[in-house]
Design a protein around this motif. Structure first.
Motif, PDB file in Angstrom:
ATOM      1  N   ASP A   1       0.799  -1.217   0.000  1.00  0.00           N
ATOM      2  CA  ASP A   1       0.000   0.000   0.000  1.00  0.00           C
ATOM      3  C   ASP A   1       0.833   1.269   0.000  1.00  0.00           C
ATOM      4  OD1 ASP A   1       1.012  -0.295   2.487  1.00  0.00           O
ATOM      5  OD2 ASP A   1      -0.891  -0.213   3.569  1.00  0.00           O
ATOM      6  N   ASP A   2       2.151   1.137  -0.213  1.00  0.00           N
ATOM      7  CA  ASP A   2       3.041   2.296  -0.327  1.00  0.00           C
ATOM      8  C   ASP A   2       2.901   3.217   0.874  1.00  0.00           C
ATOM      9  OD1 ASP A   2       5.021   3.703  -1.581  1.00  0.00           O
ATOM     10  OD2 ASP A   2       3.648   5.016  -2.637  1.00  0.00           O
ATOM     11  N   ASP A   3       2.961   2.615   2.070  1.00  0.00           N
ATOM     12  CA  ASP A   3       2.828   3.384   3.303  1.00  0.00           C
ATOM     13  C   ASP A   3       3.936   4.406   3.435  1.00  0.00           C
ATOM     14  OD1 ASP A   3       1.681   0.571   5.282  1.00  0.00           O
ATOM     15  OD2 ASP A   3       0.564   2.079   4.142  1.00  0.00           O
ATOM     16  N   LYS A   4       3.637   5.502   4.153  1.00  0.00           N
ATOM     17  CA  LYS A   4       4.635   6.508   4.466  1.00  0.00           C
ATOM     18  C   LYS A   4       4.926   6.455   5.959  1.00  0.00           C
ATOM     19  CE  LYS A   4       3.454   9.834   0.848  1.00  0.00           C
ATOM     20  NZ  LYS A   4       3.047  11.234   0.588  1.00  0.00           N
ATOM     21  N   GLU A   5       6.160   6.196   6.300  1.00  0.00           N
ATOM     22  CA  GLU A   5       6.546   6.140   7.696  1.00  0.00           C
ATOM     23  C   GLU A   5       7.180   7.470   8.087  1.00  0.00           C
ATOM     24  OE1 GLU A   5       9.383   3.505  10.670  1.00  0.00           O
ATOM     25  OE2 GLU A   5       9.432   3.212   8.516  1.00  0.00           O
ATOM     26  N   LYS A   6       6.613   8.153   9.078  1.00  0.00           N
ATOM     27  CA  LYS A   6       7.128   9.440   9.510  1.00  0.00           C
ATOM     28  C   LYS A   6       7.937   9.263  10.790  1.00  0.00           C
ATOM     29  CE  LYS A   6       3.501  12.290   7.466  1.00  0.00           C
ATOM     30  NZ  LYS A   6       2.502  13.350   7.720  1.00  0.00           N
ATOM     31  N   ILE A   7       9.139   9.732  10.775  1.00  0.00           N
ATOM     32  CA  ILE A   7      10.026   9.575  11.920  1.00  0.00           C
ATOM     33  C   ILE A   7      10.513  10.933  12.375  1.00  0.00           C
ATOM     34  CG2 ILE A   7      12.156   8.519  12.758  1.00  0.00           C
ATOM     35  CD1 ILE A   7      10.899   7.164   9.581  1.00  0.00           C
ATOM     36  N   ASP A   8      10.432  11.201  13.661  1.00  0.00           N
ATOM     37  CA  ASP A   8      10.927  12.456  14.216  1.00  0.00           C
ATOM     38  C   ASP A   8      12.361  12.246  14.656  1.00  0.00           C
ATOM     39  OD1 ASP A   8      11.413  14.810  15.449  1.00  0.00           O
ATOM     40  OD2 ASP A   8       9.847  14.636  16.975  1.00  0.00           O
ATOM     41  N   LEU A   9      13.290  12.936  13.990  1.00  0.00           N
ATOM     42  CA  LEU A   9      14.699  12.777  14.312  1.00  0.00           C
ATOM     43  C   LEU A   9      15.160  13.696  15.429  1.00  0.00           C
ATOM     44  CD1 LEU A   9      16.280  12.406  10.793  1.00  0.00           C
ATOM     45  CD2 LEU A   9      15.793  10.639  12.450  1.00  0.00           C
ATOM     46  N   GLY A  10      14.260  14.476  15.983  1.00  0.00           N
ATOM     47  CA  GLY A  10      14.640  15.327  17.108  1.00  0.00           C
ATOM     48  C   GLY A  10      15.277  16.617  16.663  1.00  0.00           C
ATOM     49  N   SER A  11      16.005  17.238  17.565  1.00  0.00           N
ATOM     50  CA  SER A  11      16.585  18.548  17.303  1.00  0.00           C
ATOM     51  C   SER A  11      17.819  18.447  16.441  1.00  0.00           C
ATOM     52  CB  SER A  11      16.938  19.233  18.615  1.00  0.00           C
ATOM     53  OG  SER A  11      17.919  18.495  19.287  1.00  0.00           O
ATOM     54  N   ASP A  12      18.272  19.604  15.992  1.00  0.00           N
ATOM     55  CA  ASP A  12      19.490  19.675  15.203  1.00  0.00           C
ATOM     56  C   ASP A  12      20.698  19.543  16.108  1.00  0.00           C
ATOM     57  OD1 ASP A  12      17.955  20.025  13.022  1.00  0.00           O
ATOM     58  OD2 ASP A  12      18.135  22.196  12.953  1.00  0.00           O
ATOM     59  N   GLU A  13      21.824  20.114  15.707  1.00  0.00           N
ATOM     60  CA  GLU A  13      23.069  19.911  16.417  1.00  0.00           C
ATOM     61  C   GLU A  13      23.025  20.464  17.833  1.00  0.00           C
ATOM     62  OE1 GLU A  13      26.570  20.550  14.248  1.00  0.00           O
ATOM     63  OE2 GLU A  13      25.597  20.287  12.330  1.00  0.00           O
ATOM     64  N   PRO A  14      23.819  19.885  18.759  1.00  0.00           N
ATOM     65  CA  PRO A  14      23.763  20.262  20.154  1.00  0.00           C
ATOM     66  C   PRO A  14      24.288  21.663  20.410  1.00  0.00           C
ATOM     67  CG  PRO A  14      25.566  18.742  19.749  1.00  0.00           C
ATOM     68  CD  PRO A  14      24.770  18.811  18.484  1.00  0.00           C
ATOM     69  N   THR A  15      24.060  22.135  21.631  1.00  0.00           N
ATOM     70  CA  THR A  15      24.519  23.456  22.034  1.00  0.00           C
ATOM     71  C   THR A  15      26.024  23.573  21.859  1.00  0.00           C
ATOM     72  OG1 THR A  15      22.761  23.514  23.651  1.00  0.00           O
ATOM     73  CG2 THR A  15      24.564  25.086  23.944  1.00  0.00           C
ATOM     74  N   PRO A  16      26.523  24.675  21.321  1.00  0.00           N
ATOM     75  CA  PRO A  16      27.945  24.807  21.041  1.00  0.00           C
ATOM     76  C   PRO A  16      28.770  24.932  22.309  1.00  0.00           C
ATOM     77  CG  PRO A  16      26.833  26.873  20.641  1.00  0.00           C
ATOM     78  CD  PRO A  16      25.768  25.866  20.923  1.00  0.00           C
ATOM     79  N   SER A  17      30.036  24.528  22.187  1.00  0.00           N
ATOM     80  CA  SER A  17      30.992  24.752  23.259  1.00  0.00           C
ATOM     81  C   SER A  17      31.954  25.834  22.801  1.00  0.00           C
ATOM     82  CB  SER A  17      31.746  23.444  23.565  1.00  0.00           C
ATOM     83  OG  SER A  17      32.346  22.951  22.389  1.00  0.00           O
TER      84      SER A  17
ATOM     85  N   THR B   1      23.643  14.466  14.355  1.00  0.00           N
ATOM     86  CA  THR B   1      23.617  15.832  14.868  1.00  0.00           C
ATOM     87  C   THR B   1      24.998  16.469  14.762  1.00  0.00           C
ATOM     88  OG1 THR B   1      24.014  15.008  17.114  1.00  0.00           O
ATOM     89  CG2 THR B   1      21.729  15.376  16.462  1.00  0.00           C
ATOM     90  N   ARG B   2      26.013  15.665  14.437  1.00  0.00           N
ATOM     91  CA  ARG B   2      27.379  16.190  14.272  1.00  0.00           C
ATOM     92  C   ARG B   2      27.811  16.130  12.816  1.00  0.00           C
ATOM     93  NH1 ARG B   2      27.690  13.567  19.470  1.00  0.00           N
ATOM     94  NH2 ARG B   2      28.079  15.150  21.056  1.00  0.00           N
ATOM     95  N   LYS B   3      26.860  16.301  11.918  1.00  0.00           N
ATOM     96  CA  LYS B   3      27.143  16.262  10.476  1.00  0.00           C
ATOM     97  C   LYS B   3      28.216  17.258  10.075  1.00  0.00           C
ATOM     98  CE  LYS B   3      24.612  18.674   8.070  1.00  0.00           C
ATOM     99  NZ  LYS B   3      23.351  19.267   7.541  1.00  0.00           N
ATOM    100  N   THR B   4      28.138  18.481  10.590  1.00  0.00           N
ATOM    101  CA  THR B   4      29.118  19.514  10.239  1.00  0.00           C
ATOM    102  C   THR B   4      30.527  19.051  10.555  1.00  0.00           C
ATOM    103  OG1 THR B   4      27.544  21.306  10.631  1.00  0.00           O
ATOM    104  CG2 THR B   4      29.869  21.883  10.696  1.00  0.00           C
ATOM    105  N   GLU B   5      30.695  18.454  11.712  1.00  0.00           N
ATOM    106  CA  GLU B   5      32.024  17.984  12.120  1.00  0.00           C
ATOM    107  C   GLU B   5      32.491  16.835  11.246  1.00  0.00           C
ATOM    108  OE1 GLU B   5      34.374  16.392  16.116  1.00  0.00           O
ATOM    109  OE2 GLU B   5      32.298  17.098  16.259  1.00  0.00           O
TER     110      GLU B   5
END
Length: 218
Positions: free
Chosen positions: A20-36, A161-165
């Protein structure tokens, strides 16, 4: 924007494998963590001039090993078996399989290779030589997705969440070890080989409160 404000990232996986070509929606949460403390200079910023950057990712300092590889015998055994050392990055990531499933994995990057490890079974799922990587694909928006393009094998779609790094370290490492300028391709839709025979497209759209992401089979 206050660091306490969380942007949500939603992904829709269109699976042609289901009837039935279902669509699964997933919440990946927030973006990258607070900077140091610390700054990422433009010399080490492969996104300069093209990608929407969060203040958190621009001002972060890079730590590298977030799982303490040396304290985990199964990771050390994998690296020693390959005769590899010099870990420049390690962290848990989300990996997308060819069938569209998501698996939690440990991503380890050394000066010579990329390792994808199952932390539950303590097994190496994939090793990619850095020399085999052609380019990295990302959207122009502030999401957590990126694809490692490997023409001689098949590609790797990850979310972190650490994609940039990760991207910055891969670009810098390849430049230092092989003098090769790794291409970073920015587009709000791009294709990747989920397997050697399956091509998929990931599409990004900015919506109210976050980013909507769709993965479709070509």
């Amino acid at each position: 924007m206050s660091a306490s404000i969380r942007r949500r990232i939603q992904i829709e996986v269109n699976s042609s494998d289901t009837i039935d070509d279902d669509k699964e929606k997933i919440d990946l949460g927030s973006d990258e963590p607070t900077p140091s403390d610390g700054n990422v200079t433009e010399d080490h910023d492969p996104f300069a001039g093209g990608k929407v950057r969060r203040k958190a990712s621009i001002a972060r300092s890079f730590r590298g090993d977030y799982v303490d590889v040396r304290s985990k015998p199964y990771l050390m055994k994998i690296l020693e078996k390959q005769g590899d050392r010099g870990v420049i990055f390690a962290d848990e990531v989300l990996k997308f399989t060819g069938s569209g499933k998501m698996k939690r994995r440990i991503l380890v990057i050394t000066n010579f290779a990329i390792y994808v490890v199952d932390q539950e079974t303590y097994t190496l799922k994939r090793r990619i030589a850095l020399a085999a990587v052609e380019k990295l694909c990302l959207s122009e928006l502030s999401d957590n997705f990126f694809s490692i393009i490997v023409p001689t094998e098949y590609d790797l779609l990850l979310a972190s969440t650490r994609k940039t790094e990760i991207v910055s370290l891969l670009v810098e490492s390849m430049k230092n070890t092989s003098n090769y300028e790794l291409e970073v391709h920015l587009s709000n839709s791009f294709e990747y080989h989920a397997t050697s025979e399956i091509v998929k497209e990931i599409q990004f759209e900015e919506v109210e409160g976050g980013i909507r992401t769709r993965i479709v089979k070509k």
